[in-house]
Design an enzyme around this catalytic site. Structure first.
Site, PDB file in Angstrom:
ATOM      1  N   ASP A 221      -0.035   1.801   9.967  1.00 45.24           N
ATOM      2  CA  ASP A 221      -1.321   1.097   9.908  1.00 45.24           C
ATOM      3  C   ASP A 221      -1.186  -0.235  10.640  1.00 45.24           C
ATOM      4  O   ASP A 221      -0.240  -0.990  10.398  1.00 45.24           O
ATOM      5  CB  ASP A 221      -1.751   0.832   8.465  1.00 45.24           C
ATOM      6  CG  ASP A 221      -2.308   2.077   7.772  1.00 45.24           C
ATOM      7  OD1 ASP A 221      -2.276   3.161   8.385  1.00 45.24           O
ATOM      8  OD2 ASP A 221      -2.764   1.954   6.619  1.00 45.24           O
TER       9      ASP A 221
ATOM     10  N   ARG B 270      -6.852  11.186  11.035  1.00 40.39           N
ATOM     11  CA  ARG B 270      -6.447   9.851  11.502  1.00 40.39           C
ATOM     12  C   ARG B 270      -5.224   9.899  12.420  1.00 40.39           C
ATOM     13  O   ARG B 270      -4.161   9.407  12.091  1.00 40.39           O
ATOM     14  CB  ARG B 270      -6.176   8.913  10.325  1.00 40.39           C
ATOM     15  CG  ARG B 270      -7.394   8.637   9.482  1.00 40.39           C
ATOM     16  CD  ARG B 270      -7.145   7.523   8.479  1.00 40.39           C
ATOM     17  NE  ARG B 270      -8.346   7.207   7.708  1.00 40.39           N
ATOM     18  CZ  ARG B 270      -8.438   6.205   6.842  1.00 40.39           C
ATOM     19  NH1 ARG B 270      -7.392   5.425   6.631  1.00 40.39           N
ATOM     20  NH2 ARG B 270      -9.562   5.976   6.179  1.00 40.39           N
TER      21      ARG B 270
ATOM     22  N   ASP C  36       0.796  -1.228   0.000  1.00 43.08           N
ATOM     23  CA  ASP C  36       0.000   0.000   0.000  1.00 43.08           C
ATOM     24  C   ASP C  36       0.827   1.275   0.000  1.00 43.08           C
ATOM     25  O   ASP C  36       0.306   2.349  -0.297  1.00 43.08           O
ATOM     26  CB  ASP C  36      -0.920   0.028   1.230  1.00 43.08           C
ATOM     27  CG  ASP C  36      -1.993  -1.045   1.164  1.00 43.08           C
ATOM     28  OD1 ASP C  36      -2.360  -1.444   0.043  1.00 43.08           O
ATOM     29  OD2 ASP C  36      -2.466  -1.478   2.230  1.00 43.08           O
TER      30      ASP C  36
ATOM     31  N   ASP D  38       0.135   5.898   1.637  1.00 45.59           N
ATOM     32  CA  ASP D  38      -1.069   5.498   2.371  1.00 45.59           C
ATOM     33  C   ASP D  38      -0.966   6.001   3.807  1.00 45.59           C
ATOM     34  O   ASP D  38      -1.043   7.190   4.053  1.00 45.59           O
ATOM     35  CB  ASP D  38      -1.238   3.985   2.295  1.00 45.59           C
ATOM     36  CG  ASP D  38      -2.614   3.525   2.755  1.00 45.59           C
ATOM     37  OD1 ASP D  38      -3.539   4.354   2.778  1.00 45.59           O
ATOM     38  OD2 ASP D  38      -2.775   2.343   3.088  1.00 45.59           O
TER      39      ASP D  38
END
Length: 501
Positions: free
Chosen positions: A245, A297, A217, A241
């Protein structure tokens, strides 16, 4: 015939209940998932308070002690992680692996390559991802044994493919300016006990994949189905991205002392509202600086329990903390400085939720947070669980101390990186814990044996070791095997068929 069927039924029922008792208690907990996450949050707060108290007691104004005590006081910041490895009697470069004793929160006890050999990266190239050259970073991270990986000098590593890291590894960039960029960046997939420390990670792009792997990603650090992960003192920006994560049942994670800038979707914790194992995701986010050019985020959560403590949020364009799928968010002692946009003052965002009836029972808590420039946090859910009431009896240190606790966020000793990277330069470590430039291993690209202890033993535990042994006990039952569940189902079907004959 009737008697035979009855006997078969009795036999099958006995077998069924025997197997059922063998699986008791039947559960789907993740490896290293803690049974009482609020108690872990409580211990983090206590650790900060105790570290700040030790700093105060050792300060020159409160003591007329020896020069060694004065030196220790000049090193201490009140940050329990940094004070642990920087402010011991010995120079950190002579005992690098002490770092593994210093994690807090859900990632506490992450071993990395502790008690393994030292591997020195001497070659910054990544010419052959499928058959890496000894001395390269890729060669070190794919080894099966525990390794403490250090770098012989300043270096810029441009990855050709994602860097897939095996379990029990520490990437320790202290003493050198280490920059990692390129295709894929760092991938932690179905692994445990990884420490990533003091690295610049930026401009990570998707990679096409190699061998049997698909396209990555473009995350800075991708954590997939992994546990006991600690990311500390990294400077991260400009990835395709996410910067970090964590998905697919990852848990027991601490993200601390990092410096995040210039990125849209900073951190994702959980990939799907309907993925039930992520209910066991537990993450501590502590002492980080969320800086210039960030959009959203910080993190974005699904399910799980996220403890956000003593971070400095200086900028966002949409929101800071978001979530869906009923995550628990425990925000304590942070500083939130809202942007000038009047529509973006709210710290929180319930993503894809139509009305408060959907999220009113989600446990989103704020305690001791400092709201600046009109920032506001929309809390929800239960006021406090019984354990959280107990935790709240220990006040989180005021957000006014965030400057002090995050003063060294990012790559330690390097320049503050407000533009997303700072070039291939290196500033020596300040304070008494510094000893710049020592690689801690041999000059060659091979491995050098360090110590004679075995993995998992503790050579230098802190004052809180007994408490952590109590909190982080391994009493969680193991996950049931699918074959066992299938057997139970077949026995039930056979029992029913016998009864109907």
């Amino acid at each position: 015939m009737l008697l035979q069927n009855f006997s078969n039924t009795i036999f099958l029922l006995c077998l069924f209940f025997t197997l059922l008792s063998a699986t008791k208690p039947l559960n789907l907990t993740l490896p290293h998932q803690h049974p009482s996450p609020d108690s872990v949050a409580l211990h983090v707060i206590r650790s900060v308070n105790e570290s700040l108290a030790r700093r105060q007691l050792s300060s020159p104004s409160s003591s007329s002690s020896s020069s060694s005590s004065s030196s220790s006081s000049s090193c201490r910041t009140g940050n329990p992680i940094d004070d642990c490895w920087r402010c011991s009697d010995a120079d950190w470069s002579t005992n690098r692996q002490r770092l593994a004793d210093c994690s807090i929160g859900f990632g506490h006890g992450t071993l990395g390559g502790k008690n393994g050999k030292i591997y020195v990266v001497t070659d910054s190239s990544d010419n052959n991802p499928t058959n890496p050259t000894p001395g390269t970073l890729r060669y070190g991270v794919i080894q099966e044994e525990p390794l403490w990986i250090v770098f012989s000098s300043n270096m810029l590593i441009r990855l050709k493919q994602e860097l897939i890291i095996n379990s029990y590894k520490t990437l320790d960039g202290r003493g050198s300016a280490v920059h990692i960029t390129g295709n894929g960046c760092l991938t932690l997939q179905y692994v445990q006990h990884i420490i990533i420390h003091n690295l610049h990670i930026y401009d990570c792009k998707p990679s096409a994949g190699f061998e049997k792997r698909g396209r990555s990603d473009g995350d800075g650090i991708s954590i997939f189905g992994s546990q006991k992960i600690w990311v500390d003192h990294c400077s991260m920006s400009h990835c395709t991205d996410g910067l970090i994560d964590a998905v697919m049942g990852s848990t027991a994670i601490t993200i601390s002392n990092n410096y995040f800038t210039h990125h849209d979707e900073v951190m994702l914790l959980g990939h799907d509202d309907n993925y039930a194992p992520d209910t066991g995701m537990q993450v501590t986010i502590a002492f980080n600086h969320f800086g210039q050019g960030l959009v959203q985020r910080m993190p974005r959560c699904r399910r799980g329990y996220i403890h956000v403590v003593n971070n400095d949020f200086t900028e966002w364009k949409m929101y800071a903390i978001g979530g869906s799928g009923n995550p628990t968010i425990n925000s304590q002692g942070n500083r939130y400085s809202a942007p000038s946009d009047p529509s973006a003052k709210e710290v929180t965002k319930r993503v894809d939720s139509k009305d408060d009836g959907e999220w009113s029972n989600w446990n989103w808590r704020t305690e001791g947070d400092l709201m600046e420039n009109g920032a506001f946090f929309v809390a929800s859910g239960e006021g406090m669980s019984s354990m959280y009431s107990k935790a709240s009896s220990v006040d989180p240190k005021a957000a006014s101390l965030v400057d002090q606790l995050t003063r060294n966020a990012g790559v330690f000793g390097g320049p503050r990186d407000d533009q997303g990277q700072s070039g291939n330069s290196y500033s020596p470590y300040g304070g008494d814990g510094g000893g710049g430039g020592s690689s801690g291993g041999s000059s060659g690209g091979g491995m050098d044996v360090m110590g004679g202890t075995t993995r998992g033993s503790s050579s230098s535990s802190g004052d809180d070791s007994n408490v952590f042994q109590m909190i982080f006990g391994s009493d969680a039952p193991s996950r049931p095997r699918l074959t066992l569940l299938f057997s139970l189902l077949m026995i039930s079907v056979l029992s029913l068929s016998t009864l109907l004959l």
